[in-house]
Scaffold this motif. Structure first.
Motif, PDB file in Angstrom:
ATOM      1  N   UNK A 148       0.809  -1.204   0.000  1.00  0.00           N
ATOM      2  CA  UNK A 148       0.000   0.000   0.000  1.00  0.00           C
ATOM      3  C   UNK A 148       0.846   1.259   0.000  1.00  0.00           C
ATOM      4  N   UNK A 149       2.061   1.156  -0.517  1.00  0.00           N
ATOM      5  CA  UNK A 149       2.978   2.294  -0.517  1.00  0.00           C
ATOM      6  C   UNK A 149       3.169   2.855  -1.918  1.00  0.00           C
ATOM      7  N   UNK A 150       2.107   2.941  -2.699  1.00  0.00           N
ATOM      8  CA  UNK A 150       2.255   3.465  -4.041  1.00  0.00           C
ATOM      9  C   UNK A 150       2.515   4.971  -4.019  1.00  0.00           C
ATOM     10  N   UNK A 151       2.151   5.617  -2.935  1.00  0.00           N
ATOM     11  CA  UNK A 151       2.414   7.043  -2.771  1.00  0.00           C
ATOM     12  C   UNK A 151       3.030   7.302  -1.399  1.00  0.00           C
ATOM     13  N   UNK A 152       4.277   6.884  -1.219  1.00  0.00           N
ATOM     14  CA  UNK A 152       4.898   7.083   0.099  1.00  0.00           C
ATOM     15  C   UNK A 152       5.109   8.562   0.398  1.00  0.00           C
ATOM     16  N   UNK A 153       4.998   8.914   1.651  1.00  0.00           N
ATOM     17  CA  UNK A 153       5.176  10.297   2.085  1.00  0.00           C
ATOM     18  C   UNK A 153       6.624  10.496   2.552  1.00  0.00           C
ATOM     19  N   UNK A 154       7.536  10.356   1.638  1.00  0.00           N
ATOM     20  CA  UNK A 154       8.946  10.561   1.932  1.00  0.00           C
ATOM     21  C   UNK A 154       9.503  11.608   0.983  1.00  0.00           C
ATOM     22  N   UNK A 155      10.624  12.157   1.340  1.00  0.00           N
ATOM     23  CA  UNK A 155      11.204  13.230   0.530  1.00  0.00           C
ATOM     24  C   UNK A 155      11.977  12.724  -0.679  1.00  0.00           C
ATOM     25  N   UNK A 156      12.541  11.527  -0.562  1.00  0.00           N
ATOM     26  CA  UNK A 156      13.348  11.005  -1.665  1.00  0.00           C
ATOM     27  C   UNK A 156      12.917   9.581  -1.993  1.00  0.00           C
ATOM     28  N   UNK A 157      12.950   9.207  -3.271  1.00  0.00           N
ATOM     29  CA  UNK A 157      12.587   7.837  -3.651  1.00  0.00           C
ATOM     30  C   UNK A 157      13.472   6.793  -2.972  1.00  0.00           C
ATOM     31  N   UNK A 158      14.734   7.135  -2.736  1.00  0.00           N
ATOM     32  CA  UNK A 158      15.642   6.204  -2.071  1.00  0.00           C
ATOM     33  C   UNK A 158      15.136   5.875  -0.661  1.00  0.00           C
ATOM     34  N   UNK A 159      14.541   6.844   0.007  1.00  0.00           N
ATOM     35  CA  UNK A 159      14.008   6.614   1.353  1.00  0.00           C
ATOM     36  C   UNK A 159      12.872   5.603   1.327  1.00  0.00           C
ATOM     37  N   UNK A 160      12.024   5.664   0.321  1.00  0.00           N
ATOM     38  CA  UNK A 160      10.923   4.702   0.193  1.00  0.00           C
ATOM     39  C   UNK A 160      11.475   3.303  -0.029  1.00  0.00           C
ATOM     40  N   UNK A 161      12.493   3.174  -0.859  1.00  0.00           N
ATOM     41  CA  UNK A 161      13.102   1.872  -1.111  1.00  0.00           C
ATOM     42  C   UNK A 161      13.755   1.324   0.154  1.00  0.00           C
ATOM     43  N   UNK A 162      14.444   2.183   0.889  1.00  0.00           N
ATOM     44  CA  UNK A 162      15.099   1.767   2.114  1.00  0.00           C
ATOM     45  C   UNK A 162      14.076   1.298   3.146  1.00  0.00           C
ATOM     46  N   UNK A 163      12.998   2.026   3.271  1.00  0.00           N
ATOM     47  CA  UNK A 163      11.949   1.660   4.219  1.00  0.00           C
ATOM     48  C   UNK A 163      11.335   0.316   3.829  1.00  0.00           C
ATOM     49  N   UNK A 164      11.132   0.083   2.544  1.00  0.00           N
ATOM     50  CA  UNK A 164      10.593  -1.190   2.070  1.00  0.00           C
ATOM     51  C   UNK A 164      11.516  -2.334   2.445  1.00  0.00           C
ATOM     52  N   UNK A 165      12.831  -2.148   2.264  1.00  0.00           N
ATOM     53  CA  UNK A 165      13.795  -3.183   2.616  1.00  0.00           C
ATOM     54  C   UNK A 165      13.827  -3.430   4.120  1.00  0.00           C
ATOM     55  N   UNK A 166      13.697  -2.379   4.908  1.00  0.00           N
ATOM     56  CA  UNK A 166      13.704  -2.542   6.369  1.00  0.00           C
ATOM     57  C   UNK A 166      12.488  -3.325   6.837  1.00  0.00           C
TER      58      UNK A 166
END
Length: 56
Positions: free
Chosen positions: A7-25
């Protein structure tokens, strides 16, 4: 694992890398919990039949 599944098609993060990192975590945490489940169930079963010992 797809971001749509989480459900993270529109993550509320500042950078795309942050969304990827959060997904991996989240994925790593889920894997650790899945791998720990058999041990926790074994300890719980040992406690139920009175043969448990305190592990540190």
């Amino acid at each position: 694992m797809l971001k749509q599944t989480l459900g993270w098609t529109r993550p509320k993060v500042r950078a795309p890398h942050s969304a990827d990192l959060c997904t991996w975590e989240i994925s790593a945490a889920h894997t650790q919990l899945r791998l720990a489940r058999p041990q926790a169930e074994a300890e719980e079963a040992g406690a139920a039949d009175g043969s448990c010992c305190q592990s540190v």
